[in-house]
Design a protein around this motif. Structure first.
Motif, PDB file in Angstrom:
ATOM      1  N   LEU A  28       0.854  -1.185   0.000  1.00  0.00           N
ATOM      2  CA  LEU A  28       0.000   0.000   0.000  1.00  0.00           C
ATOM      3  C   LEU A  28       0.889   1.234   0.000  1.00  0.00           C
ATOM      4  N   SER A  29       0.659   2.130  -0.927  1.00  0.00           N
ATOM      5  CA  SER A  29       1.438   3.369  -1.001  1.00  0.00           C
ATOM      6  C   SER A  29       0.651   4.516  -0.390  1.00  0.00           C
ATOM      7  N   PHE A  30       1.242   5.131   0.622  1.00  0.00           N
ATOM      8  CA  PHE A  30       0.713   6.358   1.226  1.00  0.00           C
ATOM      9  C   PHE A  30       1.555   7.494   0.669  1.00  0.00           C
ATOM     10  N   ASP A  31       0.961   8.297  -0.212  1.00  0.00           N
ATOM     11  CA  ASP A  31       1.775   9.190  -1.038  1.00  0.00           C
ATOM     12  C   ASP A  31       1.183  10.589  -1.193  1.00  0.00           C
ATOM     13  N   GLY A  32       0.453  11.040  -0.171  1.00  0.00           N
ATOM     14  CA  GLY A  32      -0.161  12.368  -0.266  1.00  0.00           C
ATOM     15  C   GLY A  32       0.260  13.327   0.828  1.00  0.00           C
ATOM     16  N   MET A  33       1.437  13.120   1.416  1.00  0.00           N
ATOM     17  CA  MET A  33       1.878  14.011   2.480  1.00  0.00           C
ATOM     18  C   MET A  33       1.824  15.462   2.015  1.00  0.00           C
ATOM     19  N   SER A  34       1.366  16.328   2.889  1.00  0.00           N
ATOM     20  CA  SER A  34       1.268  17.790   2.704  1.00  0.00           C
ATOM     21  C   SER A  34      -0.039  18.232   2.063  1.00  0.00           C
ATOM     22  N   ARG A  35      -0.874  17.304   1.580  1.00  0.00           N
ATOM     23  CA  ARG A  35      -2.129  17.710   0.919  1.00  0.00           C
ATOM     24  C   ARG A  35      -3.241  17.910   1.956  1.00  0.00           C
ATOM     25  N   ILE A  36      -3.119  18.988   2.694  1.00  0.00           N
ATOM     26  CA  ILE A  36      -4.046  19.272   3.786  1.00  0.00           C
ATOM     27  C   ILE A  36      -5.433  19.611   3.256  1.00  0.00           C
ATOM     28  N   LYS A  37      -5.528  19.949   1.976  1.00  0.00           N
ATOM     29  CA  LYS A  37      -6.848  20.258   1.407  1.00  0.00           C
ATOM     30  C   LYS A  37      -7.788  19.061   1.472  1.00  0.00           C
ATOM     31  N   TYR A  38      -7.249  17.863   1.605  1.00  0.00           N
ATOM     32  CA  TYR A  38      -8.086  16.668   1.691  1.00  0.00           C
ATOM     33  C   TYR A  38      -8.470  16.368   3.139  1.00  0.00           C
ATOM     34  N   TYR A  39      -7.503  16.434   4.054  1.00  0.00           N
ATOM     35  CA  TYR A  39      -7.774  16.196   5.471  1.00  0.00           C
ATOM     36  C   TYR A  39      -6.493  16.481   6.255  1.00  0.00           C
ATOM     37  N   PRO A  40      -6.591  16.664   7.576  1.00  0.00           N
ATOM     38  CA  PRO A  40      -5.389  16.935   8.372  1.00  0.00           C
ATOM     39  C   PRO A  40      -4.385  15.788   8.298  1.00  0.00           C
ATOM     40  N   GLU A  41      -3.140  16.121   8.509  1.00  0.00           N
ATOM     41  CA  GLU A  41      -2.052  15.151   8.369  1.00  0.00           C
ATOM     42  C   GLU A  41      -2.208  13.950   9.294  1.00  0.00           C
ATOM     43  N   HIS A  42      -2.788  14.154  10.477  1.00  0.00           N
ATOM     44  CA  HIS A  42      -2.859  13.047  11.438  1.00  0.00           C
ATOM     45  C   HIS A  42      -3.752  11.910  10.949  1.00  0.00           C
ATOM     46  N   ILE A  43      -4.659  12.168  10.006  1.00  0.00           N
ATOM     47  CA  ILE A  43      -5.524  11.114   9.487  1.00  0.00           C
ATOM     48  C   ILE A  43      -4.695  10.047   8.787  1.00  0.00           C
ATOM     49  N   ARG A  44      -3.694  10.491   8.017  1.00  0.00           N
ATOM     50  CA  ARG A  44      -2.819   9.536   7.325  1.00  0.00           C
ATOM     51  C   ARG A  44      -2.015   8.720   8.343  1.00  0.00           C
ATOM     52  N   THR A  45      -1.464   9.404   9.330  1.00  0.00           N
ATOM     53  CA  THR A  45      -0.678   8.701  10.340  1.00  0.00           C
ATOM     54  C   THR A  45      -1.531   7.674  11.071  1.00  0.00           C
ATOM     55  N   GLN A  46      -2.769   8.036  11.416  1.00  0.00           N
ATOM     56  CA  GLN A  46      -3.658   7.086  12.073  1.00  0.00           C
ATOM     57  C   GLN A  46      -3.913   5.865  11.193  1.00  0.00           C
ATOM     58  N   ALA A  47      -4.098   6.093   9.885  1.00  0.00           N
ATOM     59  CA  ALA A  47      -4.343   4.980   8.964  1.00  0.00           C
ATOM     60  C   ALA A  47      -3.126   4.059   8.875  1.00  0.00           C
ATOM     61  N   ILE A  48      -1.935   4.645   8.824  1.00  0.00           N
ATOM     62  CA  ILE A  48      -0.708   3.849   8.767  1.00  0.00           C
ATOM     63  C   ILE A  48      -0.550   3.036  10.054  1.00  0.00           C
TER      64      ILE A  48
END
Length: 323
Positions: A228-248
């Motif tokens: 799984l590639s998590f590849d949207g760091m810095s795109r806050i227009k979609y959601y806050p950064e912590h959402i990605r970290t929580q998913a990982i």
């Protein structure tokens, strides 16, 4: 593990080092050029090379350049930049997604859509395989990954055709395989098709999983054996950064940390520190996101440094190696 095919030669998997597993370096997508969308044209050689220099200075060693031919791949220029900056760059053969295919194929009077429609699946697979085994567009530079993709909540007939061609190319070359998922959709549908076609899904990476930060969905993808590639760091227009970290971290809690890859999908002038837009730059993930992730991982009871070694070093070394 087999070797990894970079633009400047094959290397042992252990030589790869700290890797961004989905980015773009210098590309001029014909679809966006025709529409005068300047932000999506990474068309300044010097600016792009400065980004690579920044990446190297913060400890980066390798990048998977996910630029397919329909996205304006510029393989000779990128190979030369990589050599000057002493970086490993892995190039792409194959296809991106269907809406790009109305544009004219370079060196041809045909659109990508007309070519894909008119060619047999075997002909498409052979073309892609030659870019892996012989060279891209008559050059000596060879691709190290084969790619396909699908649209938002849909798989068109031509996209389905390229999926089958890319599976055949993967099976004949042993190359790793990358799949674009528009906004993180259709991953499970793709997986079912790939399984029916006989693909070993451990050779596959699904891109843009963080565009659809759904823990249940991510678990189902991970259960296929794919990366799984998590590849949207810095795109806050979609959601806050912590959402990605929580998913990982949700995946890591269930033991899937060996299937996670990271990248920035760096694809806009406005993301660059050197294209005159004042962006965060290619260095952002290693320089700024990395320490934040370590802190949040430690707060959740993980060894953040160890997880990032998997995501940046060990997992890419396994994924990008030819089978």
């Amino acid at each position: 593990m087999g070797s990894i095919r970079t633009l400047n030669g094959d290397i042992a998997a252990g030589q790869l080092g700290v890797t961004y597993s989905h980015d773009h370096i210098y590309c001029i997508p014909p679809y966006w050029a025709e529409r005068n969308d300047d932000d999506l044209l990474l068309d300044d050689l010097q600016a792009s090379e400065r980004e690579l220099a920044d990446f190297r200075q913060v400890g980066g060693k390798a990048i998977y350049d996910a630029t397919a031919p329909d996205y304006g791949r510029q393989v000779v220029a990128v190979a030369e930049m990589a050599k000057r900056q002493q970086l490993h760059v892995i190039a792409t053969a194959g296809f991106n997604k269907g809406f790009l295919w109305s544009s004219q194929r370079p060196g041809s009077t045909q659109s990508f859509a007309a070519w894909i429609e008119g060619a047999s699946i075997d002909q498409l697979a052979e073309h892609v395989s030659r870019e892996v085994t012989e060279g891209i567009e008559g050059s000596r530079y060879r691709a190290g990954v084969v790619k396909c993709g699908t649209g938002y909540n849909t798989i068109s007939p031509l996209e389905r055709k390229t999926m089958e061609a890319i599976v055949r190319a993967q099976q004949s070359t042993g190359a790793p395989m990358h799949s674009h998922t528009e906004m993180g959709t259709m991953g499970l549908e793709q997986a079912r098709i790939f399984k029916q076609l006989g693909l070993d899904l451990s050779r596959l990476c699904f891109a843009h999983m963080d565009r659809n930060p759904d823990p249940w969905y991510h678990r189902q993808i991970a259960n296929t054996g794919a990366f799984l590639s998590f590849d949207g760091m810095s795109r806050i227009k979609y959601y806050p950064e912590h959402i990605r970290t929580q998913a990982i971290l949700a995946l890591c809690k269930r033991g899937y940390q060996k299937q996670i890859l990271l990248g920035g999908d760096f694809a806009r002038k406005s993301m660059s520190a050197h294209y005159g837009k004042g962006g965060l730059g290619l260095k952002f993930i290693l320089a700024d996101w990395r320490p934040r992730f370590i802190e949040e991982a430690q707060e959740a009871g993980f060894d953040g440094e160890a997880l990032l070694h998997d995501f940046f070093v060990d997992n890419p070394a396994r994924y990008f190696a030819f089978s």
